[in-house]
Design an enzyme around this catalytic site. Sequence first.
Site, short mmCIF file in Angstrom:
data_model
loop_
_atom_site.label_atom_id
_atom_site.label_comp_id
_atom_site.label_asym_id
_atom_site.label_seq_id
_atom_site.Cartn_x
_atom_site.Cartn_y
_atom_site.Cartn_z
N GLU A 329 13.27 -17.35 -37.50
CA GLU A 329 12.05 -18.22 -38.37
C GLU A 329 10.81 -17.37 -38.11
O GLU A 329 10.03 -17.25 -38.86
CB GLU A 329 11.85 -19.59 -37.94
CG GLU A 329 10.91 -20.38 -38.44
CD GLU A 329 11.19 -20.50 -40.10
OE1 GLU A 329 10.13 -20.48 -40.92
OE2 GLU A 329 12.38 -20.44 -40.51
N GLU A 330 10.64 -16.92 -36.70
CA GLU A 330 9.31 -16.12 -36.41
C GLU A 330 9.36 -14.80 -36.98
O GLU A 330 8.24 -14.28 -37.64
CB GLU A 330 9.30 -16.11 -34.88
CG GLU A 330 9.12 -17.30 -34.17
CD GLU A 330 7.61 -17.96 -34.50
OE1 GLU A 330 6.74 -17.53 -35.08
OE2 GLU A 330 7.41 -19.07 -34.15
#
Length: 477
Positions: A329-330
């Site tokens: 996600e990052e």
Amino acid sequence: MLYSGTYKSVIKIVGLLLFISLMGGCGCDRKKVQEEPAEKEPTDLELIKEAGVLKVVVDYNSTNYFVYRGKPMGYQYDLVHELCEALDVNPQITVSNDLVESFDGLQNGRFDIIAQNLTVTRKRRELVDFTAPLKQTRQVLVQRKPNPNDSNTVYLKSTLELAEKKVHVQKNSSYSRRLVNLSEEIGYPIEIVEDSIYGVEQLVARVANGEIDYTVCDEDVARVNKTYYRNIDVSLVISFPQNIAWAVRKNASDDWKAYLDNWITEFKKTRKHAVLYNKYFSSPRSSHRMDSEYHSITGGKISEYDPVVKELAANHGWDWRLVSSIMYEESRFNPEAESWGGAYGLMQLMPNTATALGVTDITEPRENIRGGILMLNWLDEQLLNSIPDSTERIKFTLAAYNIGLGHVKDAQRLARKYGKNQHKWEGNVDFYLRNKSSSKYFEDPVVRWGYARGEEAYNYVQRVTGNYEHYLNVIPK
């Protein structure tokens, strides 16, 4: 005197008639009350929308559902998400390659729908209701290509040659029933081995590897598998075209099946569906995906950083798959990813935060991962007393990782002030974090950290926990 007696008699008769009339009227009123219909029970569709969740069971294979480079994918997976978007609900996906478990789960209410490649058969219609067809396919024999140098070749050119041959198929599948009928048609027995361990594609792999000689599967799935098992042949068709559909409970309310039938019929006409179908059944990229070590079926890896994540996560008591979900996600596993705000690397660390955590080089992947895990540790410790439930605390920790601990604490204070549970995320603290961009809340006296775009943090938690669940489904610990 006679007149008086007659008058009294008349009065008595009139009174009696009036009493009978009134009693009859009361009886009618009671009857009307008794005949009033009971409160209408909510339908399946209404219950699903009210819950905000669609409970789905899918099967795990290279076309329906899998994880590739950290991202859940698949024809059925994408279809389910399109359906949930139309319903405005969230999918709750369970993975099962056991057809008995899937059918039982549908009957007992564990699942709302079976989203698998179910062949519509008369026997199955007795157990479930099928939706409008998703597609049509035929069953084919999967075997190895003929070897001109092998005089003992097992290659078959006709269904008649299946006589007394051993064919392995998935247990309780429609393939077994088709082989029984085919045996009758050719007038000779076929040895049918129903396998309760291996799924359809695993049996195809066993044929390719020479462990078994024959299996049966749907033609479109067979063609996909043929692109990465170059030694198999899938040209021998053993059935007429058959409908493939989803299944709902036999006693499901009419509006649920009617909704699904209409949605499927209309969605199949869209360009989006054509693109989706091509993506999994016609595109050459499907074979490239299967060749990758980052495909959950063939390689079982999430990213190239798996060994480092496993080591560092284990040292600090974290599930490496959760850390990988955060990393996806990052940064999408890009070690050089940099945000507009200056966060850097796989775990998107801010330079000042990295320094405080003792990270020596924010650009080095291992150090960046270590720093991210140390940050998770610190946030978890800060939340330990207020959120004693470790599973619940993960959501708070993720939100704090994204937006900052102060804003999460503010949301807890707001929840407490407005009569909600400050120790629970869903339907409680998450609401106040999502709405912390509203002046009603960020100007509230209990708020210490002011305005925040909490919707982003809420969605972040949803995405990370959602991907983590998919990793739990298919990636070994």
